[in-house]
Design an enzyme around this catalytic site. Structure first.
Site, PDB file in Angstrom:
ATOM      1  N   HIS A  65      27.613  22.172  -8.968  1.00 53.95           N
ATOM      2  CA  HIS A  65      27.521  21.500 -10.265  1.00 53.95           C
ATOM      3  C   HIS A  65      28.813  21.739 -11.071  1.00 53.95           C
ATOM      4  CE1 HIS A  65      25.469  20.347 -14.127  1.00 53.95           C
ATOM      5  NE2 HIS A  65      26.381  21.182 -14.591  1.00 53.95           N
ATOM      6  N   HIS A 105      28.124  15.646 -17.779  1.00 52.81           N
ATOM      7  CA  HIS A 105      26.711  15.703 -17.403  1.00 52.81           C
ATOM      8  C   HIS A 105      26.113  14.313 -17.202  1.00 52.81           C
ATOM      9  CE1 HIS A 105      26.174  20.010 -19.028  1.00 52.81           C
ATOM     10  NE2 HIS A 105      26.347  20.005 -17.719  1.00 52.81           N
TER      11      HIS A 105
END
Lengths: 81, 414
Positions: B118, B128
């Site tokens: 991530h 995001h």
């Protein structure tokens, strides 16, 4: 078992404020004279966060919103900067 | 998804692990970081090289609370797990993990591979995503770390910055999807995996299970993103690991994880330098010996001593009477070897040293006629075993009836 989550909005409001200030650039002013402005700003940031996560947008600190706020996460703000 | 342009201007990036968490072994941290980067390099032209000193593009560190000149702080256990900075000089690309978390290589605490993958998304320019299935969704979700974690949203995001994987050749080639019930189906490699058999073909793999009636058809990259396509040989060793071969390299796999420090040259197994690739491999689990097939020759490897047996290579035609020339793929099941060559399959009894049955390659997928159906199959072991024989029987009966009628017609015509 985990303890039941406290859902008293007043008690969880500091947590919500800390979350929104960390990730949504919420800046609350300290003076009592600007309480209504602060409340409006808080609602606005809460709505923004709820919309981003696909929650029901209420501007209020409900259980789903609190659940997201307490889930471990990445420390990069979603918006701004 | 969201992203910031232009991303990194180079595609060959460097990374350095500045310090290690005491929660995991260094090798496991190295593997988690490498795999976290590999998630992105499998869908872009990006490549990552590890450096051990100096300034790398992506500086990786485990830190606590206020750390150095980093403008973002950590908050102790839970809460924020990590952060990373978008491409650029200085802090750009740098990735920090909160040392106050419990980092693991599995699902017990926070899986470092998932968090790293991530954060590297940020280090490469992604922000995001609000797609809850995306790796770039901001909240930690405990996924199966052995499965490829990117969603289509992540792939679209990163490819909007860097484009997709470069084409291997100037002449674009349509990716072909093999058909399980193609009568001319051949395999690149076959191996058992615990209670499954995996049949490799190009970029794909079929999985069948000994216990349940099911066939799965997947991309190899969905299990092992770092493995190449067009695998040439594979086998399961007695220590619950799979060895996969392509050209003069092999990879070792445990479960769904490719072990670190692979690929290694096949010469480390004891092959002479002139051997450039392995055609097939099969382990005889009853004697813990593995047979490697290279052209018309076969070698035997002792899994206990990890050395090649003396007296090899031998000619396949002499050691496995009836098998003859080269072998495409092989595996062992219930004491029998199954050898595949072209569209033929040979069931071989290693004790009697003879062929017990000869079948089409795809008898393991219960294909309903016509045989060119690609998806209309279901498998049960008994049915699969009897399928080829039953078809053969029906064809013979039909031929017999046809012959009788033909003879009678001729007799009556006279």
């Amino acid at each position: 078992f985990p303890t039941a989550r406290n859902m008293d909005p007043e008690e969880n409001m500091p947590l919500a404020q800390a979350y929104l200030s960390q990730f949504y650039s919420l800046e609350i002013e300290g003076s009592h004279l600007v309480q209504s402005k602060n409340r409006s700003l808080l609602d606005s940031k809460m709505r923004e966060m709820q919309a981003f996560f696909g929650l029901t947008v209420t501007g209020q600190l409900d259980s789903n919103t609190l659940a997201i706020m307490t889930t471990p996460r990445c420390g990069v703000p979603d918006v701004g900067q | 998804y969201g992203y910031t342009l232009p991303g990194w201007r180079r595609h060959n990036l460097t990374y350095r692990i500045v310090n290690y968490t005491p929660d995991m072994s260094r090798a496991d941290v190295d593997e988690a970081i490498r795999n976290g980067l590999e998630v992105w390099s499998t869908v872009t032209p990006l490549t990552f090289t590890k450096t051990s000193r100096g300034i790398a593009d992506i500086m990786i560190a485990f830190r606590t609370r206020v750390h150095g000149r980093c403008p973002r702080y950590f908050d102790g256990p839970l809460g924020v797990l990590g952060h990373a900075f978008p491409p650029g000089l200085g802090l750009g690309g740098d990735t920090h993990f909160d040392e106050d978390e419990n980092w693991t290589k599995d699902g017990a605490g926070f899986n470092l591979f998932l968090v790293a993958a991530h954060e590297f998304g940020h280090a490469l320019g992604l922000s995001h995503s609000n797609d809850q299935t995306a790796l770039m969704f901001p909240n930690y979700v405990s996924l199966d770390p052995n499965k490829y974690p990117l969603s289509q949203d992540d792939i679209n995001g990163i490819q909007s910055i860097y484009g997709s994987l470069p084409k291997a050749s100037a002449k674009p080639k349509e990716p072909t999807v093999p058909h399980a019930c193609d009568p001319d189906l051949t395999f690149d490699a076959i191996t058992t995996l615990r209670r499954e058999v995996m049949f490799f073909k190009g970029r794909h793999v079929w999985r069948i299970y000994y216990d349940i009636t099911d066939v799965e058809f997947e991309l190899i990259s969905s299990f092992w993103p770092s493995l190449p396509m067009d695998i040439q040989a594979a086998y399961e060793n007695p220590k619950d690991k799979i060895l996969v071969f392509k050209d003069d390299n092999f990879w070792m796999i445990r479960g769904y994880a490719v072990l670190p420090d692979y690929p290694k040259p096949i010469h480390t197994l004891g092959f002479p330098r002139h051997v450039k690739k392995i055609d097939a491999a099969v382990c005889d689990h009853s004697i813990r010996k593995t047979y490697f097939f290279v052209g018309i020759w076969c070698w035997r490897f002792d899994e206990v001593t990890q050395t090649m047996d003396k007296g090899y290579p031998r000619r396949v035609v002499k050691y496995f009477p009836g098998i003859g020339l080269r072998v495409d793929a092989a595996f062992q099941h219930k004491g029998f070897f199954y050898f595949f060559r072209g569209s033929k399959q040979f069931e071989y009894d290693p004790k009697a040293r003879n062929i017990t049955r000869m079948m089409k390659t795809n008898t393991w997928f219960q294909c309903k006629e016509p045989l060119n159906s690609s998806s209309d199959f279901s498998v049960s072991e008994e049915e699969v075993h009897s399928g080829g024989v039953a078809m053969f029987y029906h064809k013979n009966v039909n031929l017999l009836i046809f012959s009788i009628v033909h003879v009678l017609k001729i007799t009556y015509s006279y």
